[in-house]
Each structure stands twice: as structure tokens, then as C-alpha cells.
Design an enzyme around this catalytic site. Structure first.
Site, PDB file in Angstrom:
ATOM      1  N   CYS A  40     -12.568 -78.992 -18.211  1.00 15.51           N
ATOM      2  CA  CYS A  40     -12.198 -78.254 -19.410  1.00 15.51           C
ATOM      3  C   CYS A  40     -10.725 -78.494 -19.691  1.00 15.51           C
ATOM      4  CB  CYS A  40     -12.416 -76.760 -19.203  1.00 15.51           C
ATOM      5  SG  CYS A  40     -14.118 -76.296 -18.848  1.00 15.51           S
ATOM      6  N   ARG A  90     -13.908 -76.141 -23.935  1.00 11.30           N
ATOM      7  CA  ARG A  90     -14.995 -75.922 -22.981  1.00 11.30           C
ATOM      8  C   ARG A  90     -15.804 -77.175 -22.686  1.00 11.30           C
ATOM      9  NH1 ARG A  90     -20.209 -71.940 -23.332  1.00 11.30           N
ATOM     10  NH2 ARG A  90     -20.700 -72.048 -21.124  1.00 11.30           N
ATOM     11  N   LEU A  91     -15.998 -77.409 -21.406  1.00  6.99           N
ATOM     12  CA  LEU A  91     -16.970 -78.367 -20.899  1.00  6.99           C
ATOM     13  C   LEU A  91     -17.961 -77.526 -20.117  1.00  6.99           C
ATOM     14  CD1 LEU A  91     -17.946 -81.286 -20.381  1.00  6.99           C
ATOM     15  CD2 LEU A  91     -16.509 -81.267 -18.340  1.00  6.99           C
ATOM     16  N   ILE A  93     -20.764 -76.465 -17.791  1.00  7.64           N
ATOM     17  CA  ILE A  93     -21.422 -77.092 -16.650  1.00  7.64           C
ATOM     18  C   ILE A  93     -22.353 -76.116 -15.935  1.00  7.64           C
ATOM     19  CG2 ILE A  93     -21.066 -78.159 -14.377  1.00  7.64           C
ATOM     20  CD1 ILE A  93     -18.495 -79.362 -15.498  1.00  7.64           C
ATOM     21  N   ILE A  94     -21.844 -74.956 -15.508  1.00  4.56           N
ATOM     22  CA  ILE A  94     -22.652 -74.021 -14.728  1.00  4.56           C
ATOM     23  C   ILE A  94     -23.461 -73.105 -15.643  1.00  4.56           C
ATOM     24  CG2 ILE A  94     -22.598 -72.125 -13.059  1.00  4.56           C
ATOM     25  CD1 ILE A  94     -20.154 -73.431 -11.799  1.00  4.56           C
ATOM     26  N   ASN A 116     -10.199 -73.537 -15.759  1.00  2.00           N
ATOM     27  CA  ASN A 116     -10.706 -74.890 -15.609  1.00  2.00           C
ATOM     28  C   ASN A 116     -10.938 -75.141 -14.125  1.00  2.00           C
ATOM     29  OD1 ASN A 116     -11.270 -77.704 -15.945  1.00  2.00           O
ATOM     30  ND2 ASN A 116      -9.181 -78.106 -15.292  1.00  2.00           N
ATOM     31  N   GLU A 118     -13.555 -75.386 -10.568  1.00  2.00           N
ATOM     32  CA  GLU A 118     -14.750 -74.904  -9.885  1.00  2.00           C
ATOM     33  C   GLU A 118     -14.347 -74.021  -8.715  1.00  2.00           C
ATOM     34  OE1 GLU A 118     -18.732 -76.726  -7.692  1.00  2.00           O
ATOM     35  OE2 GLU A 118     -17.242 -78.097  -8.504  1.00  2.00           O
ATOM     36  N   ASP A 141     -18.727 -69.204 -12.879  1.00  5.31           N
ATOM     37  CA  ASP A 141     -17.710 -68.787 -11.924  1.00  5.31           C
ATOM     38  C   ASP A 141     -16.491 -68.130 -12.567  1.00  5.31           C
ATOM     39  OD1 ASP A 141     -17.045 -71.280 -13.008  1.00  5.31           O
ATOM     40  OD2 ASP A 141     -16.632 -72.229 -11.090  1.00  5.31           O
TER      41      ASP A 141
END
Length: 176
Positions: A40, A90-91, A93-94, A116, A118, A141
Site C-alpha cells: 500500500c 490501498r492494495l 490483500i487480507i 502498510n 503485514e 490486520d
């Protein structure tokens, strides 16, 4: 060429109350060699004079996000309150749902985060926070940062986090 295999830094608390981050970036952090890291984009600013952010401040953060548009093709958000402006590309993923859009707030709307990276142990932290009475609206997360900050404060939260990440957290009540 590859500028950095590894970078770790902590940003100290500011006078505005509550901007703190910790991050690890670089191709090695993602297990990649060369190319663009999938991540992100976050941006923001806080006025250290404690004056309210201006439309020009918001525009500056919007320009920062525009420069990062390749990093966050799944959405964009900007939050402005008091002296702070937080932005996010935003990317997803989860959690692909809209409730996971950022910047994200707690239920009261007084704590905001742009994130940004994990958090590897977010499921364990989420379980601990739920047991303490916190409710989650998303499955990702990011929300662990908000509720963890509420529960343990910044130092307690940072001690528990495992992962590679960058975030900016704004506590509106901590600014006044």
C-alpha cells in the site's frame, strides 16, 4: 540497483500527540529481488503548531497519494481532523471488503490509522483483544493497531507486534 536490502526505523512521538510508526521495507523484507514491492501507499502530515490542517495541507497529502497510485490500485482515502491529515492508497490483500478501507477509525471515531505492511501475529492479537472486550468490524490486520493502541498504549502495542509495516496513528484526544 538495489538501494537497500533492509531498513528499520522508529519515528518518535510528536508534539501533536500520537504519530508513531515502525517499519521494515526493501526487497529482502518481502522476499523479492528487484522489481516493485507489492504494498500500500501511506502519506500524511501533522501541523506541529497545533493549528488546524488547511485545504492546502489536504491537497499536499492528495498529491503525495497521487504519486503513489501504482502502489494502491484498490482505493484511496484521506482523513483530516485538527492538525492531522492521513492518506492511504490501498492494495487489498487480507480483507477485500469496504469496511477495511483506510484511513480506518475506532468505533468512537477519535483514533485513526493508515497502515502498510503485514502484522504476522494479528490473529493472536485479535483473539487477545476480543477477550478484553474489543469488537472488530473487519477481518484484516489494520484494526488490531487501533484496538491494540486503545488497550495497551503505543509502547505496549509496539512490543507485541511482529511483522513488517509502517503506520501513522492519530489520536484526536491526545492532541488536545
Amino acid at each position: 540497483g538495489n538501494r537497500s536490502e533492509y531498513l528499520l526505523a522508529e519515528v518518535p512521538r510528536t508534539l501533536s500527540g500520537g504519530i508513531l510508526g515502525k517499519y521494515e521495507v526493501g526487497p529482502a523484507a518481502h522476499g523479492l529481488r528487484g522489481g516493485i514491492d507489492p504494498m500500500c501507499g501511506i502519506a500524511g502530515m501533522v501541523r506541529l503548531d497545533r493549528q488546524n490542517a488547511t485545504p492546502e495541507d489536504r491537497s499536499a497529502v492528495a498529491r503525495m497519494l497521487q504519486l503513489q497510485r501504482h502502489r494502491g490500485p484498490d482505493g484511496e482515502g484521506i482523513y483530516t481532523h485538527g492538525p492531522a491529515v492521513l492518506g492511504h492508497r490501498r492494495l487489498a490483500i487480507i480483507d477485500l471488503s469496504e469496511v477495511a478501507n483506510e484511513p480506518m477509525s475506532n468505533e468512537a471515531g477519535n483514533i485513526w490509522v493508515t497502515f502498510n505492511g503485514e502484522i504476522y501475529n494479528f490473529r493472536e492479537l485479535r483473539t487477545e483483544l476480543r477477550a478484553a472486550g474489543h469488537c472488530f468490524k473487519s477481518n484484516g490486520d489494520t484494526e488490531v493497531l487501533l484496538h491494540g493502541y486503545e488497550q495497551w498504549g503505543m509502547e505496549g502495542l509496539l512490543k507485541r507486534l511482529r511483522g513488517m509495516f509502517a503506520f501513522a496513528l492519530y489520536d484526536a484526544e491526545g492532541c488536545h
